[in-house]
Design a protein around this motif. Structure first.
Motif, short mmCIF file in Angstrom:
data_model
loop_
_atom_site.label_atom_id
_atom_site.label_comp_id
_atom_site.label_asym_id
_atom_site.label_seq_id
_atom_site.Cartn_x
_atom_site.Cartn_y
_atom_site.Cartn_z
N THR A 184 0.86 -1.19 0.00
CA THR A 184 0.00 0.00 0.00
C THR A 184 0.89 1.23 0.00
OG1 THR A 184 -1.70 -1.16 1.27
CG2 THR A 184 -1.85 1.24 1.17
N VAL A 185 0.71 2.08 -1.03
CA VAL A 185 1.50 3.30 -1.15
C VAL A 185 0.59 4.50 -0.89
CG1 VAL A 185 2.96 4.71 -2.64
CG2 VAL A 185 3.00 2.22 -2.86
N ARG A 201 1.49 -7.84 -4.95
CA ARG A 201 2.86 -8.35 -4.93
C ARG A 201 3.81 -7.36 -5.59
NH1 ARG A 201 -0.09 -11.12 -8.72
NH2 ARG A 201 0.65 -10.97 -10.89
N GLY A 202 5.11 -7.49 -5.26
CA GLY A 202 6.11 -6.61 -5.83
C GLY A 202 7.47 -7.27 -5.83
N ARG A 203 8.34 -6.78 -6.70
CA ARG A 203 9.70 -7.34 -6.81
C ARG A 203 10.66 -6.21 -7.18
NH1 ARG A 203 10.51 -7.34 -12.16
NH2 ARG A 203 8.67 -7.48 -13.52
N ARG A 204 11.95 -6.47 -7.00
CA ARG A 204 12.97 -5.48 -7.28
C ARG A 204 13.05 -5.24 -8.79
NH1 ARG A 204 15.26 -1.15 -5.06
NH2 ARG A 204 17.53 -1.04 -5.26
N VAL A 211 5.41 -3.30 -8.93
CA VAL A 211 4.25 -3.89 -8.25
C VAL A 211 3.14 -4.13 -9.28
CG1 VAL A 211 4.82 -2.81 -6.06
CG2 VAL A 211 3.29 -1.63 -7.62
N ALA A 212 2.41 -5.21 -9.10
CA ALA A 212 1.34 -5.54 -10.04
C ALA A 212 0.41 -6.59 -9.41
CB ALA A 212 1.94 -6.07 -11.34
N GLU A 229 1.00 -2.91 -14.06
CA GLU A 229 2.31 -2.89 -13.37
C GLU A 229 2.88 -1.49 -13.38
OE1 GLU A 229 5.34 -6.16 -13.73
OE2 GLU A 229 6.50 -4.55 -14.68
N MET A 230 3.47 -1.10 -12.23
CA MET A 230 4.12 0.20 -12.13
C MET A 230 5.30 0.09 -11.18
SD MET A 230 1.63 2.44 -9.62
CE MET A 230 2.77 3.84 -9.68
N VAL A 231 6.24 1.01 -11.31
CA VAL A 231 7.44 1.03 -10.46
C VAL A 231 7.26 2.10 -9.39
CG1 VAL A 231 9.93 1.39 -10.37
CG2 VAL A 231 8.91 0.21 -12.32
N ILE A 232 7.45 1.70 -8.14
CA ILE A 232 7.32 2.61 -7.01
C ILE A 232 8.63 2.64 -6.22
CG2 ILE A 232 4.83 2.16 -6.81
CD1 ILE A 232 5.57 0.41 -4.32
N ALA A 233 8.69 3.52 -5.26
CA ALA A 233 9.77 3.55 -4.26
C ALA A 233 11.15 3.54 -4.90
CB ALA A 233 9.61 2.38 -3.29
N ARG A 234 11.37 4.41 -5.85
CA ARG A 234 12.72 4.50 -6.44
C ARG A 234 13.71 5.04 -5.40
NH1 ARG A 234 12.89 3.56 -11.77
NH2 ARG A 234 10.95 3.72 -12.99
#
Length: 363
Positions: A184-185, A201-204, A211-212, A229-234
């Motif tokens: 949860t963001v 779920r999410g992965r590096r 996350v997707a 799918e999107m990229v978070i927490a860079r």
């Protein structure tokens, strides 16, 4: 070397008397304190559906190691005082002194026995207490309900990425192989919440986390959109998730030392954990200090009427040590004391005080 001790018979007699009284007092304390603890917790345990007497006894097996670890040094102190009072009243200390023995020689069997207690205490605190504490904490988090299978995963971890807050239900694996579950963001800007993004779920992925399938709830419009799918927490590294919550009470000495090493490698603060690591050594070793602090009860004529006062002084010195030890550890956790000083300063201080009192009153 052997001349420093009384005879073998006297040494065994004193050591046996000390150990019997110490563990007898410990058993009494554990029974009383465990019963009082159950008065407050049994209702919560039985309130969970399906729980019964078996779960109450299971709680006892998890809580009792914590009580034993906390009150073993108290028991050593009280066992020392009771042993020395008995020997003083029976004029046994006078007989030993009349044989030409110094106060340190009289105390030598108790100090050796307390070293054995310290070794036993360290082994118990290192092998039994962390596992019981970790299991009890997980059980209490689910309100004494059915516990999920423990696979070594981290749960309920929060990290910060710029102004955004990220909550992850579970993390398994380490490093770039870490996998996130239940993400949860909380997308914030200027202190105000703009959107909530959730994904199972999410992965590096590069310098961030993919996350997707993600969905976004827009706070202003109240609409939910599916974004795949999107990229978070860079910029958020794996150790920020896997090492976000390190509880020193749930780890053995070796495991805590490894966790501190990982945190240091990640550039994270470790002062509080280092103090707890040192305290895993100084805590059990406090048992060796108790015969010295309680020794004031051994010397002086019992008929003088001051034996009770001497016993009270011995207990006061012992309890003052525990107060100082907890205070120093708290200051270490706050960063006010260096880790080594927070763990060892009370021990060294009261070692000096005990020696001073002993020399001033007897030697």
């Amino acid at each position: 070397m052997t001349s420093f001790f009384p005879s073998r018979t006297v040494s065994l007699y004193m050591g046996r008397m000390f150990l019997v009284r110490t563990f007898g007092i410990l058993a009494g304390l554990v029974l009383v304190l465990q019963a009082l603890d159950l008065l407050g917790e049994s209702g919560k345990i039985l309130a969970a559906q399906g729980n019964g007497d078996a779960q109450v006894w299971y709680y006892v097996t998890l809580r009792a190691p914590q009580i034993i670890a906390r009150f073993l040094p108290f028991s050593v102190l009280l066992g020392t005082i009771l042993t020395l009072i008995t020997m003083n009243q029976n004029s046994e200390v006078i007989a030993l002194k009349g044989a030409g023995m110094s106060a340190h020689q009289v105390l030598a069997p108790l100090i050796v026995a307390s070293m054995g207690v310290a070794v036993l205490s360290f082994a118990f605190n290192d092998r039994v207490v962390p596992r019981a504490t970790a299991t009890l904490n997980r059980w209490q988090k689910v309100d004494y309900g059915p516990m999920p299978v423990d696979r070594g995963d981290r749960t309920n971890v929060w990290v910060r990425s710029g102004p955004d807050l990220i909550e992850v239900d579970t993390i398994n694996g380490r490093g770039n192989a870490a996998e996130l579950g239940g993400i949860t963001v909380y997308d914030r800007q200027g202190g105000a919440l703009r959107a909530i993004i959730t994904a199972p779920r999410g992965r590096r992925a590069g310098d961030g986390w993919a996350v997707a399938p993600a969905q976004r709830f827009d706070v202003a419009s109240g609409k939910i959109s599916q974004i795949g799918e999107m990229v978070i927490a860079r910029g958020v590294t794996p150790d920020q998730f896997t090492l976000a919550s390190v509880d020193a009470d749930e780890l053995s000495f070796g495991a805590l030392r490894e966790a501190i090493g990982d945190l240091k490698a990640a550039g994270r603060p470790t002062k509080a954990l280092e103090g707890s690591l040192w305290h895993k050594l100084s805590g059990p070793l406090s048992s060796v200090l108790m015969p010295l602090l309680g020794a004031v009860a051994a010397f002086g004529i019992a008929r003088s009427g001051k034996l009770f006062v001497r016993a009270v002084i011995g207990m006061a010195l012992g309890f003052a040590y525990f107060v100082a030890d907890n205070f120093a550890l708290a200051m270490g956790n706050l960063g006010a004391y260096p880790p080594f000083l927070a763990a060892w300063a009370p021990f060294l201080l009261f070692l000096f005080i005990g020696e001073t009192v002993l020399l001033r009153t007897e030697e």
